[in-house]
Structure formats: structure tokens, C-alpha cells
Design a protein around this motif. Structure first.
Motif, PDB file in Angstrom:
ATOM      1  N   LYS A 136     -29.624 -10.263   5.615  1.00 19.90           N
ATOM      2  CA  LYS A 136     -29.702  -9.271   4.539  1.00 19.90           C
ATOM      3  C   LYS A 136     -29.284  -9.829   3.180  1.00 19.90           C
ATOM      4  O   LYS A 136     -29.757  -9.367   2.134  1.00 19.90           O
ATOM      5  CB  LYS A 136     -28.824  -8.063   4.878  1.00 19.90           C
TER       6      LYS A 136
ATOM      7  N   ASP B 139     -26.053  -1.327   7.712  1.00 22.22           N
ATOM      8  CA  ASP B 139     -26.663  -2.431   8.460  1.00 22.22           C
ATOM      9  C   ASP B 139     -25.753  -2.955   9.561  1.00 22.22           C
ATOM     10  O   ASP B 139     -26.232  -3.506  10.563  1.00 22.22           O
ATOM     11  CB  ASP B 139     -27.008  -3.590   7.518  1.00 22.22           C
TER      12      ASP B 139
ATOM     13  N   THR C  61     -25.936  -3.497   3.359  1.00 25.94           N
ATOM     14  CA  THR C  61     -25.205  -2.245   3.193  1.00 25.94           C
ATOM     15  C   THR C  61     -24.341  -2.028   4.430  1.00 25.94           C
ATOM     16  O   THR C  61     -24.564  -2.642   5.477  1.00 25.94           O
ATOM     17  CB  THR C  61     -26.154  -1.038   3.030  1.00 25.94           C
TER      18      THR C  61
ATOM     19  N   LYS D 285     -28.568  -7.775  -0.150  1.00 20.53           N
ATOM     20  CA  LYS D 285     -29.072  -6.431   0.112  1.00 20.53           C
ATOM     21  C   LYS D 285     -28.305  -5.718   1.221  1.00 20.53           C
ATOM     22  O   LYS D 285     -28.641  -4.581   1.584  1.00 20.53           O
ATOM     23  CB  LYS D 285     -30.556  -6.494   0.483  1.00 20.53           C
TER      24      LYS D 285
END
Length: 333
Positions: free
Chosen positions: A254, A262, A259, A257
Motif C-alpha cells: 500500500k 487495510d 489506511t 496509501k
């Protein structure tokens, strides 16, 4: 041994058991306090203020020595009912509170009005100075080695502790990497007035956690912790396991990106499964690099007595020996 910390909290030894989720129950807090340290009940492990009040009463049945409560202030939209938790602490006659997480500033008037001594956990000098300004009585200075959240500055205790000593007027304890008499003497020499141990107290006979957890700490080395959630600026040091490996893989995939959603399965609600059920791969749980210095599972009294004996031997034998010329031929652990 008398220091500013033993005097502040009315304890025999300058050793504090830090608050730990699903570890800091009455059994452990009482055992640490009975051994001459300051035991700490973890407030938010108790799901309601009423349950915390019962846990405090349970601890009172196990010790007549001072003990405290940890209250972690979480950065959440649905915050726990902190005033009610504080009321349970005050009504329980608690005189020492370890605060952590966000600043306890808005709750300081209620704590101070009840005559409670507050020690706030900080990972930087600037946060320690803020704690001093808002009226905290002491600070627990957490170096980069610590389990849980080491902050985002990555400053180890060999630098952080003397910097704290240069700046602070209130006493502080060293936290992160603390395990034995060597740790205590080093902390004192760097300006601290005692030490806080978290991970080391998990590997004691009275710690009310599954035996698998204690065995994992004895088996671990200083190389077996990992840092997670760095991209979220919520860095946490945890013990390596299969789900932590999966979490780190997700973080790599990720990148910026990432979060919290996730990695929800690896971090949410895992503590009961690990600490109570012994499911060691269930997810991420806080553990310090000090695991590399944990080689046995003593009672809290055995551990604290050993620490104090080691500290005295080092101070009287090794350190004074350097001054009178007798230390060169001695080997002191």
C-alpha cells in the motif's frame, strides 16, 4: 534505595510496572507493589468505570502497598468516558496515575484536586516539558527501544535520557530497554530517578497472561521486534509473528496509501486472543527490544530483589572499584 521517585510515590524501590493492555490486572499490580515497586492497573482494559472500580477493590484485597492506575487518552471520536474512569480512580483511593497517549491537560484539575500524583509517558523532550508545564509530577521517558508506541523521533535512551535530565525540573524514570540491575544503574547514571518496566514484567509468574506469551518472550531475541504503522505516524513496536509479517507485507504493497482499515484484521481486538488464549500468531502486540534480555520467568519479588541486588553490586563493586583501582580484575554481570 531512595530517589525522587521512591519519595514521590512512597515505594521502597525505584521500579514502576507500566500499564499494559490485558496484562495490567490486579494480580500483577499487587505482586509488583508487594515486592516494593509501584504496580499499575491498566484502566481501559476494564471495559467500564464500574469494572475498573471492582479491579481496584480486588487489588486492595491483595496488597496494602501503594499502587496506581494507567489511563491512556486515545485519539478517537468515540472516546471512553474519562470523567467516570477518573471518578472510579478517585473513589478507589488511588494516589498515583500513569497517563499515556494524548495530553492529560484537560483532566489534570480533577486528578490534582484528589491529591493524585501524575506521571505521564513521553517519547520526546518537548512532550516531557509540556507534561511538566501542565502540572505532571513526574515523567516516564520512553526511548526508541520501548514496546508499544515509541513516537516518531527514533531517539534511543542513551541520548533521550540525558537530554531529559538537561531540560526537566521534575523527576523522570527511564522506560524502554529496562530489564535488570544494569538497566537501573544506567538509567540513574543518565539522570533518571528510577525505571519503568513493561515487557519484562509480562515474563513473571504473577502476570495473568497465557504461558505461551511468557515462553515467547524467553525465546525471543533483541532482533525479533518489528515497527508497524509508520506510514500512519502511529508507529508501534511489536513482536514478530505470522500476522505481523502479513501486516508488513500489506504496508509494503500500500505504501503511502495505507489506511488503518487495510490492517484492521492484524491489529483490532487481538489482545484477548493473545494474552488470554495464547494464540501467538493472532496479530500485533506490543513488545520491547528488551525481550533479548529476558531469559527466565521469576516471581515479581524474585525479579525486583535481583535487580536491586545487581544494582548494588554494580555500584559498590564495579563503579567504586574503578575509582580505587580494584575493578579491573572483577567481572560484574
Amino acid at each position: 534505595m531512595k530517589t525522587a521517585i521512591t519519595e514521590l510515590f512512597g515505594i521502597e524501590h525505584p521500579i514502576i510496572q507500566g500499564g499494559m493492555h490485558f496484562v495490567g490486572f490486579a494480580e500483577l499490580a499487587a505482586a509488583v507493589s508487594n515486592a516494593g515497586g509501584l504496580g499499575i492497573i491498566t484502566g481501559l482494559t476494564q471495559k467500564t468505570p464500574e469494572l475498573l472500580a471492582k479491579e481496584i477493590a480486588r487489588c486492595r484485597d491483595m496488597t496494602d502497598k501503594p499502587f496506581g492506575v494507567n489511563l491512556t487518552f486515545l485519539p478517537t471520536f468515540s472516546a471512553p468516558p474519562y470523567p467516570e474512569y477518573i471518578a472510579a480512580i478517585v473513589e478507589g483511593g488511588i494516589k498515583a496515575v500513569e497517563t499515556a497517549g494524548r495530553s492529560p491537560e484537560q483532566y489534570m484539575p480533577a486528578l490534582k484536586a484528589a491529591g493524585i500524583k501524575v506521571i505521564h509517558k513521553c517519547t520526546s523532550v518537548r512532550h516531557s516539558l509540556k507534561a511538566e508545564r501542565i502540572g505532571c509530577d513526574a515523567v516516564s521517558v520512553d526511548g526508541f527501544e520501548c514496546g508499544g508506541h515509541p513516537g516518531e523521533d527514533d531517539i534511543p535512551n542513551m541520548i533521550l535520557l540525558p537530554r531529559a535530565a538537561e531540560e526537566l525540573k521534575i523527576p523522570f524514570v527511564a522506560s524502554g530497554g529496562m530489564a535488570d540491575g544494569r538497566s537501573l544503574v544506567a538509567a540513574l547514571s543518565l539522570g533518571a530517578a528510577g525505571m519503568n518496566m513493561g515487557t519484562r514484567f509480562i515474563a513473571t509468574r504473577e502476570a495473568p497472561v497465557h504461558q505461551n506469551v511468557k515462553n515467547a518472550l524467553v525465546a525471543a531475541t533483541e532482533l525479533d521486534t518489528r515497527l508497524i504503522m509508520r506510514a500512519l505516524r502511529n508507529t508501534e513496536r511489536v513482536l514478530k509473528n505470522a500476522n505481523v509479517d502479513r501486516l508488513l507485507e500489506i504496508e509494503r504493497e500500500k505504501g503511502a496509501k495505507l489506511t488503518i482499515d487495510d490492517i484492521h484484521d492484524q491489529v483490532a481486538g487481538v489482545y484477548p486472543r493473545i494474552m488470554l488464549d495464547g494464540q501467538m500468531d493472532a496479530g500485533a502486540w506490543s513488545c520491547g527490544m528488551v525481550a533479548g534480555l529476558i531469559h527466565d520467568i521469576p516471581s515479581c519479588k524474585e525479579l525486583i530483589d535481583r535487580i536491586m541486588d545487581e544494582a548494588e553490586t554494580i555500584i559498590r563493586g564495579r563503579l567504586l572499584g574503578f575509582l580505587d583501582g580494584t575493578a579491573a580484575t572483577r567481572k560484574v554481570a
